[in-house]
Design an enzyme around this catalytic site. Sequence first.
Site, PDB file in Angstrom:
ATOM      1  N   THR A   8      33.179   6.719  -9.702  1.00 21.66           N
ATOM      2  CA  THR A   8      32.854   7.823  -9.172  1.00 21.66           C
ATOM      3  C   THR A   8      32.608   8.012  -7.584  1.00 21.66           C
ATOM      4  O   THR A   8      32.337   6.689  -6.870  1.00 21.66           O
ATOM      5  CB  THR A   8      31.027   8.305  -9.817  1.00 21.66           C
ATOM      6  OG1 THR A   8      30.542   9.296  -9.127  1.00 21.66           O
ATOM      7  CG2 THR A   8      30.340   7.103  -9.641  1.00 21.66           C
ATOM      8  N   ASP A   9      32.585   9.059  -6.941  1.00 26.65           N
ATOM      9  CA  ASP A   9      32.445   9.005  -5.305  1.00 26.65           C
ATOM     10  C   ASP A   9      31.002   8.854  -5.198  1.00 26.65           C
ATOM     11  O   ASP A   9      30.651   8.704  -3.857  1.00 26.65           O
ATOM     12  CB  ASP A   9      32.894  10.316  -4.928  1.00 26.65           C
ATOM     13  CG  ASP A   9      32.116  11.633  -5.648  1.00 26.65           C
ATOM     14  OD1 ASP A   9      31.283  11.457  -6.411  1.00 26.65           O
ATOM     15  OD2 ASP A   9      32.291  12.778  -5.093  1.00 26.65           O
ATOM     16  N   GLU A  10      29.871   8.724  -5.955  1.00 29.84           N
ATOM     17  CA  GLU A  10      28.587   8.642  -5.512  1.00 29.84           C
ATOM     18  C   GLU A  10      28.391   7.219  -5.170  1.00 29.84           C
ATOM     19  O   GLU A  10      27.201   6.986  -4.619  1.00 29.84           O
ATOM     20  CB  GLU A  10      27.609   9.105  -6.785  1.00 29.84           C
ATOM     21  CG  GLU A  10      27.840  10.258  -7.157  1.00 29.84           C
ATOM     22  CD  GLU A  10      26.775  10.728  -8.280  1.00 29.84           C
ATOM     23  OE1 GLU A  10      25.571  10.296  -8.105  1.00 29.84           O
ATOM     24  OE2 GLU A  10      26.916  11.609  -8.932  1.00 29.84           O
TER      25      GLU A  10
ATOM     26  N   TYR B 106      21.802   5.092 -10.968  1.00 31.48           N
ATOM     27  CA  TYR B 106      23.243   5.207 -11.442  1.00 31.48           C
ATOM     28  C   TYR B 106      24.176   4.843 -10.322  1.00 31.48           C
ATOM     29  O   TYR B 106      25.148   4.263 -10.805  1.00 31.48           O
ATOM     30  CB  TYR B 106      23.393   6.939 -11.472  1.00 31.48           C
ATOM     31  CG  TYR B 106      24.813   7.152 -11.983  1.00 31.48           C
ATOM     32  CD1 TYR B 106      25.403   6.657 -12.930  1.00 31.48           C
ATOM     33  CD2 TYR B 106      25.142   8.270 -11.081  1.00 31.48           C
ATOM     34  CE1 TYR B 106      26.789   7.036 -13.022  1.00 31.48           C
ATOM     35  CE2 TYR B 106      26.818   8.581 -11.194  1.00 31.48           C
ATOM     36  CZ  TYR B 106      27.593   8.120 -12.274  1.00 31.48           C
ATOM     37  OH  TYR B 106      28.943   8.150 -12.378  1.00 31.48           O
TER      38      TYR B 106
ATOM     39  N   LYS C 227      27.148   1.917 -11.117  1.00 31.39           N
ATOM     40  CA  LYS C 227      28.535   1.936 -10.972  1.00 31.39           C
ATOM     41  C   LYS C 227      29.026   1.166  -9.668  1.00 31.39           C
ATOM     42  O   LYS C 227      30.385   0.610  -9.911  1.00 31.39           O
ATOM     43  CB  LYS C 227      29.086   3.475 -10.814  1.00 31.39           C
ATOM     44  CG  LYS C 227      28.525   4.383 -11.861  1.00 31.39           C
ATOM     45  CD  LYS C 227      29.402   3.823 -13.001  1.00 31.39           C
ATOM     46  CE  LYS C 227      31.122   4.494 -13.034  1.00 31.39           C
ATOM     47  NZ  LYS C 227      31.680   4.030 -14.263  1.00 31.39           N
TER      48      LYS C 227
END
Length: 346
Positions: free
Chosen positions: A128-130, A154, A158
């Site tokens: 994810t870009d997060e 989260y 990741k």
Amino acid sequence: MTILVTGGAGFIGSNFIRNWMAETEEPVVNLDKLTYAGNLDNLRAVEQSSHYKFIHGDIADAIRVRALLGDFGIRAIIHFAAESHVDRSISGPMGFVDTNVVGTAHLLQAALEHWQRGNPLTFLHVSTDEVFGSLEPDDPPFIETSPYRPNSPYAASKAASDHLVRAYGETYGLPVLISHCSNNYGPYHFPEKLIPLLIYNATNGRDLPLYGDGKQVRDWLYVADHCQALRMILQGGVPGETYNIGGGAERQNIEVARSVCALLDDYVPLVDGSYSDQIVLVRDRPGHDRRYAISSAKLQSDLGWSPTHSFEAGLAKTVQWYLDHRHWTAMVTGGSYRDWVAEQYT
């Protein structure tokens, strides 16, 4: 040869499997633990196919994973399985560590042992870009080499799994690929996420809650475009490389809500007023990232991918799908879901 999809009963995983089976005859094994967001109804269209096999299991079950890699002659793993909702990671972070970090480590070890026995194998890790944190309004989009600055449990889980995947590639030579995607939307999206939540609440006469001032910015990617990108990365990506997948569609959350409401006003108009009258601002969540944006320039130049859906076209298809599949939404929004939403947005 056969591919293994982990978490294939979830939103992106199930879309990927249906997309894969429409484009190729290569068999798919779907390994899914079937947590609250995993739903086999997402795959009714393919469940009778001789090229599809579902296995109810956990990626952290190393013995079982090692066995199925050998039994099915797996040549690629597309790793979707993850706890993925930021809000839930704030209230229960350890589940995210268990699945996203520990589970990925077990899966990598099983993959390594399979590969070291002389079997061809590629490990594609869907991230994810997060992991990159938050951008200021005038910052350029994230690129593959942007520093990691995760701001939620989260995102941190990741990021940790990304590092493990990269380490297995560097240390052992395991052929690994990593992708970072922006916010996905489309059919079969569990209605805890923004767009399906808006559609569900609006059509049931409920408030449309937006955190803070509603001006957080996200880059939106239609799920079918994401699936196409992953197939191209699996086919042509260079082992050890990372590829960003973005929709090039930055929107404030309140803009997204108004767009959803405008479509609903057109498709299923109210007797009086607009669905936008139901929008309410609620207390912001802790550590809420202000803006994400991601550059797909590398993926476009190296592999020739670009999104085929504009945000407007993809959103229209998404809203129509939810209106046509209200039975699916009703099925997945039981008592525990309603209790969670009430607690989260009070």
